[in-house]
Enzyme design. Structure first.
Site, PDB file in Angstrom:
ATOM      1  CG  ASP A 166      -2.012   0.988   1.179  1.00  0.00           C
ATOM      2  OD1 ASP A 166      -1.888   1.941   0.400  1.00  0.00           O
ATOM      3  OD2 ASP A 166      -2.995   0.834   1.913  1.00  0.00           O
ATOM      4  CG  LEU A 167       3.704   0.979  -2.554  1.00  0.00           C
ATOM      5  CD1 LEU A 167       4.461   0.689  -3.833  1.00  0.00           C
ATOM      6  CD2 LEU A 167       4.595   0.788  -1.335  1.00  0.00           C
ATOM      7  CD  GLU A 168      -2.513   4.883   1.069  1.00  0.00           C
ATOM      8  OE1 GLU A 168      -3.068   5.960   1.362  1.00  0.00           O
ATOM      9  OE2 GLU A 168      -2.915   3.785   1.491  1.00  0.00           O
ATOM     10  CD  GLU A 169       1.420  11.714  -0.803  1.00  0.00           C
ATOM     11  OE1 GLU A 169       2.593  11.961  -0.448  1.00  0.00           O
ATOM     12  OE2 GLU A 169       1.005  11.925  -1.942  1.00  0.00           O
TER      13      GLU A 169
END
Length: 602
Positions: A166-169
Site C-alpha cells: 500500500d504505497l501512499e504518502e
C-alpha cells in the site's frame, strides 16, 4: 488519502488516523486518494486459499482494541480472507518490520493469535505493508534486497500466501523508497512461488496522479508485474460510484499506455479498494455504491474488490454519528457487516486462479549505436531493455545517459542491427491532451533540448516545405485580454497583464489542481505535408507545449522550471491529408501557476 483518529489507545486505521487529544476527534488533513497492489499464494486447504479470496479480502486494523472478532465476521458474511494492516518500519527508525511502527513482528503474539483464529475457522490472511503516514521499510532499508529481506521475515513468521504493498504518502513521493518497495515485491514474487502481490498508489478522479504514474514507470522499467494495481477512489472529491468508476476507467487507459497491454488485459490486472460509509473528507458511500462498483468490477473482469475497513462495518449510534467520522462505525445506516458481504459476493464470482501475466514485450529490431543520431521518439534495444529517446541525442548510452533515454523495460528476443528511423508515439504520453502518463523527472528536455537539430520531426513524412505567412494561432499573445478562441480546463485559466513576456501586454495565467493540469487548446488550420514550428514564451514548472492530430508524429516539449519567461519550440510535420491540428499548453497536476505568451505556429 487521509486517516481519521479516534480517542482510543494504539489505533491507526489505514484510511483514517484517529488520534486522541483531550477526548476530541481529530481528523488528519487529506491529501490524495490511493491505489493498491496484492500478492496471493498457494490454492489448497493446507497451504492457503484460492486467489479469489485473497483478491476480495477486506482490510482489518489489527491493533484496534475495539476491532470485531473475525470468527464472527466469517460466520456472518462467509468472507474467508482478511487484509491485516499495517507493516511499517519502527517509529524510531531501522530496517526491521513492525506492526504499525510499535509491535515488532519478531516478538509478536497479538497478531499471531488473530491469524490462528482465522485459520482455525477455515480462513486466511494477507498482510498489508505501508498505508498512509508512518515510516515505511522502503524508506529505511537501503536497497531493494534489504527491503525484501525484512518482508521475507514477515512471510516466514506468519506463513503468508499473500502480501499487499500500500504505497501512499509520504513514501510515494520518494523515488528511491518506491524503487526499494517495488524491487522488494519483485524479489518476493520470484523467491516465493505462488505468492500473490497487490499494490496501492494515490489516485485522482481521472486515474493515478503524477507520483502514481512515476510508480508505474518504475514497475515497467523493472519488468515487475504484480497480480493487480488497485485504485482507492475516495477522499478526493468522488461523488458516488459513477465518479469512482470514471477514475477506474481513466486508470485502465494509463495501464494500457504505460505497459502496452490491451484494455482487457489491463482490466484483468486492476482492482478497486473502497471506503465504506463516511470518508475523511465527508464523502458518503452507501451499500448502493458498493453494489454498483461490484457490478462494474464483474462486468469488466477486474481482479480485485476490497475496502477499508471491517472495523467500521457496523452502524453508529445514532446511525449518522451526528455527521462525524468514526474509526469504529460507518456513519451511515446499515446492518452489521453489510459492506463485507459485497467482498464475499465478489469472491464467489471471481476466478479461483489469477490471470496469466502479460508476455514480456519483444525486443525491437534496432540495436543502439553510439555513432547514430537519435531524435525524440526513436526506439532502440540495449542491455536486454527497450529504450525510447526523450529528445535529440548522440553517443549517450542508455542507461548511463538516463536523461536522454526512457527505459521501456525488459524485452524478450534479440534486436536487429540498424537503428529505427522513426517512432509513431511520443515517449512522454503525459504531454498529450489525454494526460495518460507523467513527465519524466530525470529528463532535461528544456528549451535547449528542443532546439537540437531535428528535435522531434518525423522521418516518415516527405514535406514539401513550410508555407510562407504569419502566425497560424489566433490570439497567441492573449492581446485581446480574453481567452477566446482558446478552450481551457474549467476554472483554471485567465488572462493577466502581469507578468508577461518582454514587450507583451497580456499573458495566459493557468493554475493546475490535483485533478486538472490547466490545459488550454486551440484548433488551427494547416496545410498537408508541411513542416511547422510551434513556439511560445513560458514561465513555470513542468509546463508543456505540443500538438496533436498531425497525421504523422505528434510532438511536444516541456520545461522542468524557470524563474522568468523562456522560449520553448518544437517542430512537427503534417500528414498528406491533414488540414487541422490541435495546439495545447498545460502544466502538471498540483504544480504552481504557470504563464504562457507569444504562442505561434509558423
Amino acid at each position: 488519502m487521509r486517516r481519521t483518529t479516534v480517542p482510543r489507545i494504539g489505533t491507526r486505521p489505514r484510511r483514517t488516523r484517529l488520534a486522541a487529544a483531550g477526548g476530541a476527534l481529530a481528523v488528519a488533513a487529506a491529501t490524495v486518494a490511493g491505489l493498491t497492489v496484492t500478492l496471493a499464494g498457494p490454492a489448497s486447504a493446507a497451504s492457503g486459499l484460492t486467489a479469489n479470496w485473497y483478491e476480495s479480502a477486506p482490510y482489518y486494523y489489527t491493533l484496534d482494541p475495539a476491532a470485531p472478532d473475525l470468527g464472527q465476521v466469517i460466520s456472518a458474511t462467509g468472507e474467508k480472507a482478511f487484509e491485516l494492516a499495517f507493516i511499517l518500519a519502527p517509529n524510531g527508525g531501522g530496517c526491521t518490520p513492525t506492526w504499525d511502527g510499535t509491535d515488532p513482528v519478531s516478538s509478536d503474539t497479538q497478531v499471531a493469535a488473530v491469524i490462528s483464529e482465522v485459520r482455525a475457522d477455515g480462513g486466511d490472511v494477507s498482510v498489508s505493508a505501508g498505508g498512509y503516514g508512518g515510516t515505511k521499510l522502503g524508506q529505511e532499508c537501503g536497497t531493494a534486497s534489504a527491503t525484501a529481506a525484512a518482508y521475507q521475515s514477515v512471510i516466514a513468521k506468519y506463513s503468508l500466501h499473500a502480501i499487499d504493498f500500500d504505497l501512499e504518502e509520504p513514501e510515494i513521493e520518494n523515488s528511491a523508497a518506491i524503487a526499494n518497495e517495488l524491487g522488494a515485491a519483485q524479489i518476493l514474487q520470484t523467491n516465493n512461488p505462488g505468492l500473490l502481490v497487490s499494490v496501492t498508489i494515490p489516485t485522482t478522479t481521472t486515474g493515478a496522479n503524477y507520483f502514481g504514474q512515476l510508480l508505474l514507470n518504475q514497475a515497467k522499467s523493472d519488468g515487475f508485474v504484480p497480480a493487480d494495481y488497485s485504485l482507492m477512489p475516495f477522499d478526493g472529491g468522488f461523488a458516488g460510484a459513477s465518479a469512482q468508476q470514471s477514475a477506474l476507467t481513466g486508470f485502465n487507459a494509463q495501464l494500457v499506455s504505460t505497459f502496452g497491454w490491451s484494455s482487457a488485459v489491463a482490466w484483468n490486472h486492476e482492482g478497486i479498494s473502497q471506503m465504506n460509509g463516511q470518508t475523511d473528507t465527508g464523502e458518503h458511500f452507501a451499500q448502493t455504491d458498493f453494489a454498483g462498483n461490484l457490478a462494474f468490477a464483474e462486468s469488466h473482469n477486474m481482479s480485485r474488490y476490497t475496502f477499508w475497513d471491517v472495523n467500521r462495518d457496523v452502524e453508529c449510534n445514532p446511525p449518522t454519528n451526528n455527521g462525524k467520522l468514526s474509526g469504529d462505525c460507518s456513519s451511515v445506516t446499515q446492518n452489521n457487516f453489510d459492506f463485507t458481504k459485497y467482498d464475499t459476493q465478489f469472491a464467489n464470482w471471481a476466478p479461483t486462479t489469477l490471470p496469466p501475466a502479460p508476455p514480456q514485450p519483444a525486443c525491437i529490431s534496432a540495436q543502439f549505436s553510439a555513432t547514430q543520431v537519435y531524435t525524440q521518439g526513436m526506439e532502440v534495444t540495449y542491455g536486454g531493455h527497450n529504450w525510447t529517446a526523450a529528445y535529440w541525442t548522440e553517443g549517450g548510452t542508455p542507461p548511463t545517459d538516463s536523461g536522454a533515454w526512457l527505459d521501456d523495460g525488459p524485452c524478450g528476443g534479440s534486436g536487429g542491427s540498424s537503428p529505427s528511423p522513426s517512432h509513431s508515439a511520443s515517449p512522454s504520453a503525459s504531454a498529450s491532451p489525454s494526460h495518460s502518463a507523467s513527465p519524466s523527472a530525470s529528463a532535461s528536455a528544456s528549451a535547449s533540448a528542443s532546439a537540437s537539430p531535428s528535435a522531434s520531426a518525423s522521418a516518415s513524412a516527405s514535406p514539401t516545405g513550410t508555407p510562407s505567412g504569419g502566425n497560424l494561432v489566433t490570439n497567441g499573445s492573449f492581446s485581446t485580454g480574453s481567452l477566446s478562441p482558446w478552450t481551457c480546463d474549467s476554472g483554471t485559466a485567465t488572462v493577466v497583464s502581469s507578468p508577461t513576456a518582454p514587450g507583451a501586454a497580456h499573458a495566459l495565467q493557468a493554475t493546475p489542481t490535483s485533478s486538472a493540469d490547466a490545459q488550454c487548446t486551440q484548433v488551427i488550420t494547416v496545410s498537408p505535408s508541411h513542416t511547422y514550428t510551434l513556439s511560445g514564451q513560458i514561465q513555470g514548472s513542468y509546463v508543456y507545449i505540443g500538438v496533436t492530430g498531425t497525421g504523422t508524429t505528434d510532438t511536444n516539449t516541456w520545461t522542468p522550471g524557470t524563474s522568468g519567461f523562456q522560449t520553448l519550440s518544437v517542430s512537427f510535420t503534417t500528414g498528406a491529408s491533414t488540414t487541422s491540428v490541435t495546439v495545447y499548453i498545460h502544466g502538471w497536476y498540483a504544480e504552481p501557476t504557470y504563464y504562457a505568451d507569444g504562442i505561434s505556429v509558423q
